[in-house]
Scaffold this motif. Structure first.
Motif, short mmCIF file in Angstrom:
data_model
loop_
_atom_site.label_atom_id
_atom_site.label_comp_id
_atom_site.label_asym_id
_atom_site.label_seq_id
_atom_site.Cartn_x
_atom_site.Cartn_y
_atom_site.Cartn_z
N ARG A 123 2.72 -6.79 -6.85
CA ARG A 123 3.16 -6.57 -5.19
C ARG A 123 3.97 -5.03 -5.33
O ARG A 123 4.28 -4.43 -6.32
N THR A 124 4.10 -4.63 -4.00
CA THR A 124 4.97 -3.58 -3.84
C THR A 124 4.64 -2.35 -4.48
O THR A 124 5.57 -1.92 -5.34
N VAL A 125 3.57 -1.54 -4.23
CA VAL A 125 3.11 -0.49 -5.23
C VAL A 125 3.85 0.72 -4.56
O VAL A 125 4.12 0.82 -3.37
N MET A 126 4.15 1.59 -5.37
CA MET A 126 4.64 2.84 -4.89
C MET A 126 4.27 4.00 -6.12
O MET A 126 4.01 3.74 -7.08
N VAL A 127 4.44 5.29 -5.49
CA VAL A 127 4.02 6.08 -6.48
C VAL A 127 5.05 7.06 -6.84
O VAL A 127 5.81 7.52 -5.98
N ALA A 128 5.45 7.45 -7.93
CA ALA A 128 6.54 8.54 -8.35
C ALA A 128 5.97 9.83 -9.11
O ALA A 128 5.08 9.68 -9.81
N ASP A 129 6.30 10.91 -8.53
CA ASP A 129 5.82 12.12 -8.96
C ASP A 129 6.44 12.86 -10.03
O ASP A 129 7.55 13.25 -9.94
N ARG B 248 2.85 15.88 -17.36
CA ARG B 248 3.24 14.92 -16.41
C ARG B 248 2.41 14.92 -15.17
O ARG B 248 2.04 15.89 -14.71
N SER B 249 2.23 13.70 -14.90
CA SER B 249 1.29 13.35 -13.81
C SER B 249 2.14 12.66 -12.73
O SER B 249 3.16 12.79 -12.46
N LYS B 250 1.58 11.35 -12.35
CA LYS B 250 2.24 10.51 -11.54
C LYS B 250 2.29 9.22 -12.04
O LYS B 250 1.46 8.46 -12.83
N TYR B 251 3.36 8.23 -11.72
CA TYR B 251 3.61 6.89 -12.15
C TYR B 251 3.23 5.89 -10.91
O TYR B 251 3.56 6.09 -9.83
N LEU B 252 2.26 4.87 -10.91
CA LEU B 252 2.10 3.95 -10.27
C LEU B 252 3.14 2.82 -10.65
O LEU B 252 3.01 2.18 -11.67
N ILE B 253 3.83 2.44 -9.65
CA ILE B 253 5.09 1.45 -9.98
C ILE B 253 5.06 0.08 -8.92
O ILE B 253 4.67 0.45 -7.67
N GLY C 264 0.98 -1.14 0.03
CA GLY C 264 0.00 -0.12 0.19
C GLY C 264 0.83 1.27 0.11
O GLY C 264 2.08 1.20 0.42
N CYS C 265 0.23 2.39 -0.53
CA CYS C 265 0.81 3.57 -0.40
C CYS C 265 0.03 4.84 -0.45
O CYS C 265 -1.02 4.67 -1.05
N TRP C 266 0.53 6.11 -0.26
CA TRP C 266 -0.35 7.20 -0.37
C TRP C 266 -0.25 7.69 -1.74
O TRP C 266 0.74 7.63 -2.38
N LEU C 267 -1.68 8.20 -2.48
CA LEU C 267 -1.45 8.73 -3.75
C LEU C 267 -1.55 10.35 -3.46
O LEU C 267 -1.00 11.15 -4.00
N THR C 268 -2.22 10.69 -2.65
CA THR C 268 -2.69 12.11 -2.01
C THR C 268 -2.53 12.04 -0.68
O THR C 268 -2.49 11.00 0.14
N GLU C 269 -2.84 13.37 -0.05
CA GLU C 269 -2.57 13.55 1.44
C GLU C 269 -3.85 12.48 2.16
O GLU C 269 -3.46 12.34 3.21
N THR C 270 -4.64 12.27 1.38
CA THR C 270 -5.90 11.59 2.10
C THR C 270 -6.38 10.50 1.37
O THR C 270 -7.56 9.88 1.74
N SER C 271 -5.76 9.97 0.58
CA SER C 271 -6.39 8.82 -0.48
C SER C 271 -5.07 7.91 -0.42
O SER C 271 -3.89 8.27 -0.70
#
Length: 566
Positions: free
Chosen positions: A250-256, A347-352, A193-200
């Motif tokens: 597995r192992t999700v993370m977000v790159a800005d 550019r937005s965000k990448y889900l990795i 799991g990981c944060w996408l925004t401050e509250t999601s």
């Protein structure tokens, strides 16, 4: 010097003598006289000392931010966090993960003792709060992450259950009151799991389709689940991705991606003509290059293959698993939604995340762009925007590392992805998805540029792991402005310089080092977590000297004045 003050030895001869000395001896000799002092600061002398002492390849240039070779030598010698300053023993079992708040004032730790501990990062680290997750049927805690404004903590754990259970849960903890705000199911548990925004936040779910075929669904969840209005969604499906050959996400993370324009401090080495690198772009900037349904001839080839199987004409007869994979591929070819592109081109965000296509062992990294309209739980709840024929979402990019991925981390600017991988043998072929190839004991730390979608051609290597591929576990790494650090199974943490590609320090524990993390505000502070149930804090020699320097004593007058006020 002679009696007239003229040097007895010319500078050139002193220089040649100093070349045969080590760095410490050169500095000591520089204290003898002014002439030797001047020679001991010579730039060419320290260039030679630098390449010889750190064993850096001669074709690697000086760091672009460095102003002199002497200062660069001093930076690597004096600012690496390699001095143990504190050992924390509050956990009673293996410590699996560490994470810092963005401010650097706090950090969190997760452990096999099923607690999430929150610490105050002062000159002397102290425990602020310990949350026991056993009342929620957790077996242990495994991962944590602070949201952007450091008001909430995401904590991920594993449910109690049979040995082969893959279910987990994500908890959201308030950092103001330490209250548990919400809990979200997470399957498999190593989605983390990981944060996408401050509250999601992003969680996962897994749906079995066949023996070795499944689909992973990634969900966007509101951190506050107590929304009373029926018109406000607290959860929304982001992506639904097909898994073949027993693989899972597995192992999700977000790159800005918006942060990619920060200064480039990592230089590639080697000639592109003689040092081929992997290109992992499945899509492109042009509409024609966007991954979509397979060409008609590929679909027809699969249909002919299945027809031959059904008629008994396929030689040799494929196994049930091979047949299941072929059927799943045929189903997906006409029912997969191609990647979306931003209407503005911004550019937005990448889900990795880690994934695979040949076996259950994670050997690929999937990258999926998240567009602005997808970053909120508002809108369709179950992906109604998808066409009736589009069962799955296509990935934008895939990295195949030809090995077992055991760790990932992003650089502070989110541009570079660092990957811990244990390589498969060269030329290895996966015949059975349930029997992945053997993996190397050496851990390769690979580097990928998310801006150019290319692999940086220099891999870091020094750390080792011994667990076989069917029991392999995650070893967390972290990246600062100048350094990258990783744990290892050889009872050490390791620190490398990102630019020169050299190992600078080995940090000793009594057991496996599972996680390392730099302070985001002070890269001269590093924390390491181990199976020996301890967390160790490491500082650079420079900061240790500063903290240990005697403070000036108060003047007599002010001491007397203070005593009179008591």
């Amino acid at each position: 010097m002679d009696e007239g003050g003229t040097p007895l030895l010319p500078d050139s001869l002193v220089y040649q003598i100093f070349l045969s000395l080590g760095p410490a001896d050169v500095l000591a000799a520089g204290l003898v006289c002014r002439q030797w002092q001047a020679v001991s600061r010579d730039e060419f002398l320290w260039r030679e000392q630098f390449y010889r002492y750190y064993q850096v390849a001669r074709d690697v240039p000086r760091h672009p931010a460095a102003t002199s070779w002497y200062e660069e030598f001093q930076r690597l010698y004096d600012t690496v966090p390699c001095v143990e300053v504190q050992t924390l023993r509050e956990h009673t079992d293996q410590v699996l993960h560490l994470s810092f708040s963005h401010s650097g004032y706090q950090f969190a730790s997760c452990s096999k003792d099923c607690t999430v501990k929150i610490w105050s990062n002062d000159l002397t680290i102290s425990l602020l709060h310990s949350a026991d997750m056993r009342p929620y049927n957790w077996s242990y805690t495994q991962f944590s992450q602070f949201n952007k404004d450091d008001s909430l903590l995401l904590a991920s754990g594993v449910f109690l259950g049979p040995h082969n259970s893959s279910s987990g849960e994500i908890a959201v903890i308030s950092l103001d009151s330490f209250a548990l705000l919400s809990r979200v199911r997470n399957k498999p548990y190593d989605v983390f799991g990981c944060w996408l925004t401050e509250t999601s936040l992003i969680s996962g779910n897994l749906h079995r389709i066949g023996d070795i075929t499944s689909c992973s669904v990634l969900w966007l969840n509101n951190a506050f689940q107590d929304v009373e209005s029926e018109n406000v969604n607290v959860v929304k499906r982001l992506f639904k991705i097909q898994n073949l050959n027993a693989s899972t996400i597995r192992t999700v993370m977000v790159a800005d991606c918006s942060r990619f324009d920060s200064p480039d401090l990592l230089l590639e080495a080697g000639d592109p003509a003689t040092s081929p690198c992997r290109i992992f772009d499945l899509g492109g900037d042009n509409e024609e290059e966007v991954a979509g349904p397979a060409p008609a001839h590929a679909r027809e080839g699969l249909r002919h293959f299945l027809d031959r199987v059904l008629e008994g004409r396929a030689q040799p007869q494929p196994s049930e698993r091979v047949l299941e994979t072929k059927v799943a591929e045929l189903l997906a070819q006409g029912h997969t939604k191609p990647p979306e592109r931003s209407a503005t081109g911004a550019r937005s965000k990448y889900l990795i995340f880690t994934t695979g296509c040949l076996t259950y062992s994670p050997h690929q990294i999937g990258i999926k762009q998240i567009l602005p309209h997808q970053m909120t739980t508002a809108g369709p709840v179950l992906g109604e925007g998808r066409g009736s024929d589009a069962f799955f979402d296509a990935l934008d990019h895939v990295i195949d590392v030809h090995g077992h991925i055991i760790g990932m981390g992003l650089s502070p600017d989110n541009r570079y992805l660092y990957v811990n991988s244990r390589a498969w043998p060269s030329g290895a072929v996966v015949a059975d998805p349930m029997q992945p190839p053997p993996i190397a004991e050496e851990i390769d730390l690979l580097v990928f540029d998310l801006k150019t979608m290319r692999e940086v051609r220099r891999a870091l290597r020094a750390h080792r792991a011994y667990t076989p591929n069917d029991e392999c576990f995650f070893i967390f790494l972290d990246v600062s402005r100048d350094f990258v650090a990783s744990g290892a199974e050889d009872r050490h943490g390791y620190i490398w310089d990102r630019h020169y590609n050299i190992c600078l320090a080995k940090l000793r524990h009594e057991d496996v080092v599972n996680s390392v993390v730099f302070s985001p505000q002070e890269q001269e502070l590093l924390l390491t977590a181990s199976d020996d149930a301890t967390i160790k804090a490491w500082r650079s020699p420079r900061t240790v000297r500063i903290f240990q320097a005697p403070r000036p004593r108060p003047r007599v007058f002010f001491s007397w004045l203070a005593s009179q006020r008591r």
